[in-house]
Motif scaffolding. Structure first.
Motif, PDB file in Angstrom:
ATOM      1  N   GLU A 308     -10.847  24.654   3.702  1.00  0.00           N
ATOM      2  CA  GLU A 308     -11.216  26.069   3.586  1.00  0.00           C
ATOM      3  C   GLU A 308     -10.405  26.759   2.495  1.00  0.00           C
ATOM      4  O   GLU A 308     -10.931  27.569   1.725  1.00  0.00           O
ATOM      5  N   LEU A 311     -11.752  25.806  -0.774  1.00  0.00           N
ATOM      6  CA  LEU A 311     -12.979  26.549  -1.032  1.00  0.00           C
ATOM      7  C   LEU A 311     -12.673  27.962  -1.512  1.00  0.00           C
ATOM      8  O   LEU A 311     -13.230  28.437  -2.504  1.00  0.00           O
ATOM      9  N   LEU A 312     -11.767  28.636  -0.807  1.00  0.00           N
ATOM     10  CA  LEU A 312     -11.431  30.012  -1.193  1.00  0.00           C
ATOM     11  C   LEU A 312     -10.942  30.049  -2.637  1.00  0.00           C
ATOM     12  O   LEU A 312     -11.274  30.950  -3.396  1.00  0.00           O
ATOM     13  N   LYS A 313     -10.163  29.033  -3.003  1.00  0.00           N
ATOM     14  CA  LYS A 313      -9.679  28.975  -4.385  1.00  0.00           C
ATOM     15  C   LYS A 313     -10.840  28.773  -5.355  1.00  0.00           C
ATOM     16  O   LYS A 313     -10.898  29.409  -6.412  1.00  0.00           O
ATOM     17  N   ALA A 314     -11.769  27.873  -4.991  1.00  0.00           N
ATOM     18  CA  ALA A 314     -12.922  27.632  -5.855  1.00  0.00           C
ATOM     19  C   ALA A 314     -13.739  28.908  -6.022  1.00  0.00           C
ATOM     20  O   ALA A 314     -14.315  29.165  -7.068  1.00  0.00           O
ATOM     21  N   LEU A 315     -13.751  29.735  -4.964  1.00  0.00           N
ATOM     22  CA  LEU A 315     -14.526  30.973  -5.026  1.00  0.00           C
ATOM     23  C   LEU A 315     -13.776  32.083  -5.745  1.00  0.00           C
ATOM     24  O   LEU A 315     -14.247  33.206  -5.809  1.00  0.00           O
ATOM     25  N   PRO A 395      -6.452  22.906  -5.517  1.00  0.00           N
ATOM     26  CA  PRO A 395      -7.808  23.123  -5.020  1.00  0.00           C
ATOM     27  C   PRO A 395      -8.652  21.854  -4.967  1.00  0.00           C
ATOM     28  O   PRO A 395      -9.420  21.670  -4.015  1.00  0.00           O
ATOM     29  N   VAL A 396      -8.530  20.974  -5.965  1.00  0.00           N
ATOM     30  CA  VAL A 396      -9.375  19.771  -5.978  1.00  0.00           C
ATOM     31  C   VAL A 396      -9.051  18.894  -4.776  1.00  0.00           C
ATOM     32  O   VAL A 396      -9.937  18.456  -4.043  1.00  0.00           O
ATOM     33  N   LEU A 399     -10.151  20.540  -1.513  1.00  0.00           N
ATOM     34  CA  LEU A 399     -11.594  20.455  -1.281  1.00  0.00           C
ATOM     35  C   LEU A 399     -12.009  19.060  -0.841  1.00  0.00           C
ATOM     36  O   LEU A 399     -12.985  18.892  -0.124  1.00  0.00           O
TER      37      LEU A 399
ATOM     38  N   ASN B  61     -14.903  19.332 -12.102  1.00  0.00           N
ATOM     39  CA  ASN B  61     -13.737  20.118 -11.674  1.00  0.00           C
ATOM     40  C   ASN B  61     -13.044  20.779 -12.855  1.00  0.00           C
ATOM     41  O   ASN B  61     -12.576  21.920 -12.766  1.00  0.00           O
ATOM     42  N   LEU B  66     -10.964  24.077 -11.785  1.00  0.00           N
ATOM     43  CA  LEU B  66     -10.230  23.689 -10.582  1.00  0.00           C
ATOM     44  C   LEU B  66      -9.136  22.699 -10.936  1.00  0.00           C
ATOM     45  O   LEU B  66      -8.233  22.444 -10.148  1.00  0.00           O
ATOM     46  N   ARG B  93     -13.047  31.979 -12.487  1.00  0.00           N
ATOM     47  CA  ARG B  93     -13.911  31.327 -11.503  1.00  0.00           C
ATOM     48  C   ARG B  93     -14.705  32.360 -10.723  1.00  0.00           C
ATOM     49  O   ARG B  93     -15.905  32.213 -10.500  1.00  0.00           O
ATOM     50  N   PHE B  99     -19.915  27.328  -7.575  1.00  0.00           N
ATOM     51  CA  PHE B  99     -19.845  25.918  -7.161  1.00  0.00           C
ATOM     52  C   PHE B  99     -20.807  25.644  -6.013  1.00  0.00           C
ATOM     53  O   PHE B  99     -20.910  26.437  -5.081  1.00  0.00           O
ATOM     54  N   HIS B 105     -19.305  22.957   2.365  1.00  0.00           N
ATOM     55  CA  HIS B 105     -18.065  23.726   2.441  1.00  0.00           C
ATOM     56  C   HIS B 105     -18.286  25.156   2.900  1.00  0.00           C
ATOM     57  O   HIS B 105     -17.882  26.113   2.245  1.00  0.00           O
ATOM     58  N   VAL B 107     -17.403  28.070   5.790  1.00  0.00           N
ATOM     59  CA  VAL B 107     -16.322  28.336   6.745  1.00  0.00           C
ATOM     60  C   VAL B 107     -16.936  28.395   8.138  1.00  0.00           C
ATOM     61  O   VAL B 107     -17.783  29.248   8.409  1.00  0.00           O
ATOM     62  N   LEU B 122     -13.493  38.450  -1.714  1.00  0.00           N
ATOM     63  CA  LEU B 122     -12.316  38.006  -2.461  1.00  0.00           C
ATOM     64  C   LEU B 122     -12.170  38.797  -3.755  1.00  0.00           C
ATOM     65  O   LEU B 122     -11.057  39.046  -4.225  1.00  0.00           O
TER      66      LEU B 122
END
Ligand SMILES: Nc1ncnc2c1ncn2[C@@H]1O[C@H](COP(=O)(O)OP(=O)(O)OP(=O)(O)O)[C@@H](O)[C@H]1O
Ligand SMILES: [Mg+2]
Lengths: 402, 241
Positions: A308, A311-315, A395-396, A399, B61, B66, B93, B99, B105, B107, B122
């Motif tokens: 999670e 994911l938050l980082k990716a977002l 993050p990688v 994930l 990535n 990322l 990002r 992504f 993925h 929550v 966010l």
């Protein structure tokens, strides 16, 4: 991420694992409740004892047989052995000092009292007429012990309310004869109920002239002498006068101790205050333990929710947002625990007051503030490490975790 | 190259120059990307195929910020993004990249609507503005009736639709999908592919990693990776008939 959203997000996370959150809250609340209840008990005891002594009056000096080594006041003052007895003659001499207004010699002993065919164990206090004023007691019927020579063993008695009720019920007691030990005495008065002092209620006492009691218990010595000075500010001077006189009366050797009520009070105040603090400290350790628990729970949460966090980082979540979210979650757990513990603690203190009505068992403000502060402080402090760990995740790799 | 204006007009949306990515595990080294140089124009539709372990995910990535390369340069929309700090990259990002993952993925404790709204939250958007955009996204992806369902109450296709709605709610310039149909059956996979292609038609650059030749063939540009390098780069109209 706005503060409101952070709070909402953290609340959702905390409530998503109800068992974990409940256990955490319980651990924290036990610590807080322990501090609140134990300090309430300690402080209640302190206030009770101080209140009891305050009932003795503010211009009081107490003469005890025996000399404490340090000259200061400590609990030993009350248990030292008696090298030379205090006598009625000493008490009479003290009464002649200019700064002294009242003197009550005291002798105590246990024996049986019998009247109207009824018999019971009783504590007998031999004293003098000034005792009534010194102890702030009130009469219900009749009169107190008459003013007379300390050496005169008149066959008179004053009954505490409980003793009177047990021996005579609803019949008048004044004028009746009773037997105390082997001595027949005439009841001249009865005390009003509810008198307090020196840790005993006067309801259970029989008061007789000091010489009567000495004859009864076959002694010349006194348990102590209560002395009231003319003015409150005369206390130090009176104490010196007393010591000089007593030293002169026993060949230059001062083998008695003269203490002021303030000293007694101060001593008890300090002892019981320190006790309360110590108890609070021990209870606070459980808070630190709860803090470490919060840290563990949050570390587990970070591991469980690694994907999670990735994911938050990716977002596009910033490190600050992620840190704030996890720190808020830790803070929420502590706040819930602290508030629950606060409520439980007050419930406990209420229970203590119900069980022992004479104990004013209210937790002191400092203890409540310290308990809540420690709970929040440890919870948040121990939440920092997990929050930082969450924010620092790659993050990688995060994930990739399922 | 003297005029900055010329440079800007000359630059593609995505430009990779001599990108290397080396993973070190103890003594052994894995060269996951070797000297990859690549330009992708805005609005393009690119499929990335190749054997397992050839570096497709690693490339994606890196494109999504990322991961950082061990060497080389990455310009996104004319800006050198390799030198940005972690939080600056997070901001890029958030605003420019979406992504979509093979395993969705989502929550688990949040509803479909809340999952879709995550990027908006966010980014610090006000709740009122968020709900309007979430409602619009739910409609666009046929999820109106599922707004308050949690991921476990959704089918695989619905989950991936939620994930795509979430990836596009910030209207990113680039959409990166790593095997988006890998966990779906054939017909659901087609639906999801169609959704992604519709977004590409509307102007979003679409880069899809896939093992499915049928899906890969639909792209306008085909990249084939082998052993960390781009082995083949074909345009649809260049294909032999
Ligand atoms: N975090 C890592 N640590 C070490 N090696 C890694 C790491 N990530 C990837 N690799 C290695 O880099 C190479 C490329 O991996 P990558 O995940 O990009 O392959 P892929 O083409 O996506 O494969 P697949 O089709 O199986 O998903 C592989 O040899 C892999 O083992
Ligand atoms: Mg891969």
């Amino acid at each position: 991420m706005s503060p409101t959203d952070t709070l909402r997000f953290a609340t959702r996370a905390a409530t998503a694992y109800p068992l974990r959150t409940a256990l955490m809250t319980l651990a924290m609340s036990i610590g807080v409740a322990a501090v609140v209840v134990l300090t309430a008990l300690g402080d209640g005891a302190r206030r009770y004892v101080v209140g009891e002594f305050a009932a003795l009056g503010a211009q009081l000096l107490i003469v005890l047989p025996g000399r404490t080594e340090t000259g200061g006041v400590n609990p030993g003052s009350f248990v030292t052995s008696t090298p030379r007895e205090l006598t009625n003659a000493d008490a009479a001499a003290l009464l002649r000092l200019p700064l002294v207004q009242r003197v009550a010699p005291i002798t105590v002993g246990n024996t049986e009292v019998a009247a109207a065919g009824r018999l019971r164990e009783v504590m007998v206090v031999g004293t003098s007429t000034d005792f009534l004023e010194l102890r702030g007691m009130r009469m219900a019927h009749g009169s107190f012990l008459p003013r007379e020579d300390f050496e005169r063993a008149s066959a008179l008695a004053v009954l505490g309310d409980a003793i009177r009720a047990e021996l005579f019920g609803h019949e008048p007691a004044v004028g009746r004869m009773i037997r105390v030990g082997d001595t027949r005495l005439r009841v001249i008065g009865t005390l009003a109920p509810g008198g307090q002092g020196l840790g005993m209620t006067t309801d259970e006492l029989v008061l007789v002239p000091v010489a009567t009691a000495q004859a009864m218990f076959n002694t010349n010595g006194l348990f102590r002498i209560l002395v009231e000075t003319t003015r409150r500010d005369a206390l130090p001077a009176a104490q010196r006068q007393l010591e000089e006189l007593l030293r002169a009366r026993r060949d230059g050797e001062l083998d008695v101790t003269v203490i002021t009520q303030d000293a007694v009070l101060g001593t008890f105040d300090r002892i019981l205050g320190a006790l309360t603090l110590g108890v609070a400290g021990i209870a606070a350790i459980s808070l630190a333990v709860a803090g470490i628990l919060v840290m563990n729970v949050m570390l587990v949460a970070v591991t469980q929710r690694t994907a999670e966090i990735g994911l938050l980082k990716a977002l596009g979540a910033s490190t600050a947002s992620i840190r704030a979210a996890f720190l808020t979650e830790a803070a929420l757990l502590s706040v819930a625990g602290a508030l629950t513990g606060f409520a439980l603690g007050h419930l406990g203190a209420w229970g203590v007051r119900l069980t022992w009505p004479m104990l004013p068992a209210w937790p002191p403000d400092w203890a409540v503030i310290a308990a809540l502060g420690t709970a929040l402080g440890t919870g948040i402090a121990f939440g920092v490490l997990p929050a930082r760990r969450a924010a620092a995740l790659d993050p990688v790799q995060a994930l990739a975790r399922r | 190259m003297q005029h900055s204006r010329d440079v800007r007009t000359a630059m593609a949306q995505i430009e990779l120059d001599g990108i290397n990515r080396i993973f070190r595990l103890g003594d052994s080294e894995v060269h996951a990307l070797r000297d990859v140089s690549l330009r992708i124009e805005a609005g393009d539709y690119v499929s990335v195929m190749g054997p397992s372990g050839s570096g497709k995910s690693t490339l994606l990535n890196l494109l999504g910020l990322l991961d950082r390369p061990d060497g080389g340069n990455y310009h996104l929309e004319g800006r050198d993004v390799t030198t940005l700090s972690a939080d600056e990259q997070a901001a890029v990002r958030s605003a420019r990249i979406g992504f979509v993952f093979q395993s969705f993925h989502l929550v688990p404790r949040l509803t479909a609507a809340e999952n879709i709204g995550l990027p908006l939250m966010l980014a610090g958007l006000a709740a009122t503005e968020r709900s309007a955009r979430i409602a619009q996204a739910l409609r666009a992806f046929g999820l109106e009736g599922r707004a308050h369902h949690r991921p476990e109450e959704l089918s695989g296709g619905q989950r991936q639709r939620v994930a795509i709605a979430r990836a596009t709610i910030m209207r990113p310039a680039v959409l990166l999908a790593d095997e988006p149909t890998g966990n779906l059956d054939r017909s659901t996979g087609h639906e999801v592919t169609a959704l992604l292609e519709a977004l590409n038609t509307a102007g979003t650059t679409l880069i899809v990693v896939t093992h499915d030749p049928a899906m890969g063939e639909r792209a306008h540009r085909w990249l084939r990776m082998e052993d960390g390098a781009i082995a083949q780069d074909l345009r649809r109209h260049e294909l032999p008939a």
